[in-house]
Design an enzyme around this catalytic site. Sequence first.
Site, mmCIF file in Angstrom:
data_model
loop_
_atom_site.group_PDB
_atom_site.id
_atom_site.type_symbol
_atom_site.label_atom_id
_atom_site.label_comp_id
_atom_site.label_asym_id
_atom_site.label_seq_id
_atom_site.Cartn_x
_atom_site.Cartn_y
_atom_site.Cartn_z
ATOM 1 N N HIS A 77 0.909 -1.097 0.116
ATOM 2 C CA HIS A 77 -0.068 -0.201 0.154
ATOM 3 C C HIS A 77 0.808 1.271 -0.015
ATOM 4 C CE1 HIS A 77 -3.988 -1.889 1.536
ATOM 5 N NE2 HIS A 77 -3.424 -2.761 0.813
ATOM 6 N N TYR A 206 -9.192 5.871 6.447
ATOM 7 C CA TYR A 206 -9.512 6.265 7.904
ATOM 8 C C TYR A 206 -10.532 7.382 7.791
ATOM 9 C CZ TYR A 206 -5.138 3.706 9.447
ATOM 10 O OH TYR A 206 -4.357 2.955 9.647
ATOM 11 N N PRO A 297 -4.694 1.095 18.672
ATOM 12 C CA PRO A 297 -4.425 0.519 17.312
ATOM 13 C C PRO A 297 -4.565 1.459 16.162
ATOM 14 C CG PRO A 297 -6.532 -0.041 17.925
ATOM 15 C CD PRO A 297 -5.925 0.912 19.389
ATOM 16 N N LYS A 301 0.802 0.685 14.928
ATOM 17 C CA LYS A 301 2.085 0.522 15.523
ATOM 18 C C LYS A 301 2.819 -0.520 16.380
ATOM 19 C CE LYS A 301 4.137 3.965 13.525
ATOM 20 N NZ LYS A 301 3.843 3.418 12.134
ATOM 21 N N TYR A 388 3.779 7.025 9.535
ATOM 22 C CA TYR A 388 2.855 5.925 9.202
ATOM 23 C C TYR A 388 3.897 4.572 8.823
ATOM 24 C CZ TYR A 388 -1.568 3.288 8.052
ATOM 25 O OH TYR A 388 -2.410 2.289 7.961
HETATM 26 C C1 PHB Z 1 -5.958 -3.715 10.178
HETATM 27 O O1 PHB Z 1 -6.131 -4.088 9.245
HETATM 28 O O2 PHB Z 1 -6.284 -4.665 11.281
HETATM 29 C C2 PHB Z 1 -5.573 -2.593 10.711
HETATM 30 C C3 PHB Z 1 -5.159 -1.616 9.844
HETATM 31 C C4 PHB Z 1 -4.502 -0.170 10.072
HETATM 32 C C5 PHB Z 1 -4.718 0.156 11.541
HETATM 33 C C6 PHB Z 1 -5.218 -0.711 12.466
HETATM 34 C C7 PHB Z 1 -5.556 -2.088 12.190
HETATM 35 O O3 PHB Z 1 -4.326 1.305 11.830
#
Ligand code: PHB
Length: 393
Positions: A77, A206, A297, A301, A388
Amino acid sequence: MSPTTTTTEVAIVGAGPAGLMLAHLLQRAGIDSIAIDIRDRAAIESTHRAGILEQDSVRLLVESGVSERVLRDGYRHAGIDLAFGGGGHRIDFEALVGASVQLYPQTDVFVDLADARARDGGDVRFGVGDVSVADLTTDRPLLRFTDADGVPNEVGARILVGADGSRSICRHEFPEARRRQFFREYPFAWFGILCEAPPSSEELIYSHSERGFALISQRTESLQRMYSQCDPAEDVADWSDDRIWEELQARVGANGYVLKEGPITSTTVLPFRSFVQEPMRHGNLVLAGDAAHTVPPTGAKGLNLALADVRVLAEELELHLAGDDGALDRYAERALRRVWRAQHFSYWMTTMLHRLPDASDFDVRRQVGELTSIVSSTAGSTYLAEGYTGWPS
Ligand code: PHB
């Protein structure tokens, strides 16, 4: 029954990704270890965790020879969408910082490392009980446990590593007068689902909205992972598939997205917490990963920090075992620098995107102002992209 006694150089409490990666790196440096875990392998494999690997986490897997599946089955990604105020805004990691991340679930990282340990003849014991550690400030610290066959074991080591996760027993071995614990609780959690549907988007979304945060992630072409902000006391039993979809669609729909729906195969509530214990070393016991720190989450990280810890720890342990007296403290210092950067990043992403239960209209508009600053400023977007995709160590 008298215990089976053995010796090793490094005894690792916890055989999740951090403990297993450490054992793997140590073996490559010619250092003997044992790793134990109270959970059995199937239990670890069936726990859903986050799915984003920073670029240095991928590099660690590649350089240490456990990357066959992450490169084959993972998805690269090169950006994310930040969705707010009625629309989506792509943060282009590749263009901003020349980096990308890999979508590859933590559970699969665990499977790859456990397979590598088995292939390389590593000593890993799952499903053990009665774990304790002793003599931490001597030069022969001890690890005691009862193995899965009920046989008591006593392992004398040169160093003990607590990689035993957020319910760590090892961190409680630090005398209270010599440790500090830093906490932050959040008045919300994530309602996480897995569903059988095609991806709704190629990259993660997001999504900020007046109804609360939602995150649209993926797993494969036919399995998707999504989260929506909820009350920490939320009961998954109160949520039918229809109700879950209605809420997710409303949250992302406010920003112009439509989700592809399908049968929901798993629902869980994930708590939010920030935690650090300092220092990360006491005598000949060192902590790594969630045993020493937990992040919410939102920035994915947790696993990345754990892998960054053990990469540094393997380097410094090699020096320590060769007689460098400063190496263990250097590990703790190097690790904590990154830990606090990640604590801030995770906290920042969390507070910028989630709605507090008592948020006023002002608070929500202010968040939209902050998000607008991030996406409309190269400096702001670059800051997010750096954090990120992961800072260099
Ligand atoms: C996930 O795909 O489980 C996931 C991805 C990004 C995040 C948290 C969880 O910030």
